[in-house]
Design an enzyme around this catalytic site. Structure first.
Site, PDB file in Angstrom:
ATOM      1  N   SER A  26       0.850  -1.186   0.000  1.00  0.00           N
ATOM      2  CA  SER A  26       0.000   0.000   0.000  1.00  0.00           C
ATOM      3  C   SER A  26       0.883   1.231   0.000  1.00  0.00           C
ATOM      4  CB  SER A  26      -0.922   0.030   1.225  1.00  0.00           C
ATOM      5  OG  SER A  26      -1.593   1.274   1.311  1.00  0.00           O
ATOM      6  N   GLY A 193      -1.448   4.981  -3.967  1.00  0.00           N
ATOM      7  CA  GLY A 193      -0.120   4.721  -4.500  1.00  0.00           C
ATOM      8  C   GLY A 193      -0.033   3.519  -5.410  1.00  0.00           C
TER       9      GLY A 193
END
Length: 246
Positions: A26, A193
């Site tokens: 993540s 992201g």
């Protein structure tokens, strides 16, 4: 877990839990973790840039943290290789019919859909509708489009839906909005992201983003990640890209 720092690069580990599973990587959580370990002194700050290597289930992620006066001002990371798993695939979604999607990996596996074609502008007041539709699309795509990482079979299902807004230019820089639906029912507050990496892989495959070209990805809250493709690569013998997100 944080290991004793080894100058000039420190090694840290990152494991993230979502509501019902552990994702392999993540990006926004990595930024938060890096900021926390630096500003609390768990890892020494080396101004102006602290280099770290973050060990994630998806692989090693190289991080540059720009620091000043004991604060982490900006975090950028070179992600694990991203690549397209399905391009322009048809998925039958209950209540929607046939939806054309892309499936791309950027640390998590995303089903990527055109927001405009589904009637969304990605405004904040669309959040509830985006979540409801995004969950339906994800479940249908996960069932109909088997998606297994060729080098890590433990990464083997579509995790999230990314609603992709139109690609435009702002001051000569390509930019686009997106909304990522995180199961079981919320929207990523950030531009995401791993979703940014997955989208860049799909954009590159379509000829919309070149190596070295900057890309600004915007969230439903209008926050921004500055992104780009650093290099082409291969994953399991198939084309992939190395991305950076900041």
């Amino acid at each position: 877990l944080v290991t004793p720092p080894i100058a000039p690069e420190a090694d840290i580990g990152l494991i993230v839990i979502e509501s019902d599973y552990y994702p392999a990587m993540s990006g926004s959580n990595l930024m938060c973790t890096v900021t926390a370990v630096l500003e609390t002194g768990m890892v020494p700050i080396l101004a102006p840039i602290t280099h770290l290597i973050v060990d994630t289930p998806a692989g090693l992620v190289h991080v540059e943290a720009e620091c000043d006066n004991g604060k982490c001002r900006r975090v950028s990371f070179r992600n694990v290789p991203a690549f397209v798993m399905h391009r322009d695939a048809a998925v039958e979604v209950p209540g929607l019919g046939t939806v054309t999607v892309g499936v791309s990996y950027g640390g998590m596996i995303y089903v990527i859909v055109d927001a405009e074609k589904l009637g969304f502008t990605l405004a904040r007041d669309e959040a509830r509708a985006l979540v409801e539709m995004g969950e339906r699309i994800k479940l249908a795509a996960a069932e109909q489009l088997p998606s297994v990482h060729p080098e890590n079979p433990g990464i083997h299902t579509i995790n999230q839906t990314l609603f992709a807004g139109p690609l435009t230019e702002r001051d000569g820089v390509k930019t686009a909005k997106n909304a990522v639906v995180v199961s079981p029912g919320r929207i990523d507050r950030s531009p995401c992201g791993t979703g940014s990496s997955a989208r860049m892989a799909l954009m590159h495959a379509r000829g919309d983003l070149a190596v070295g070209e900057r890309f600004v990805h915007t969230s439903i809250l209008d926050t921004e990640f500055v992104c780009g493709i650093e290099a082409e690569t291969e994953v399991g013998g198939e084309p992939g890209v190395v991305t950076r997100v900041a």
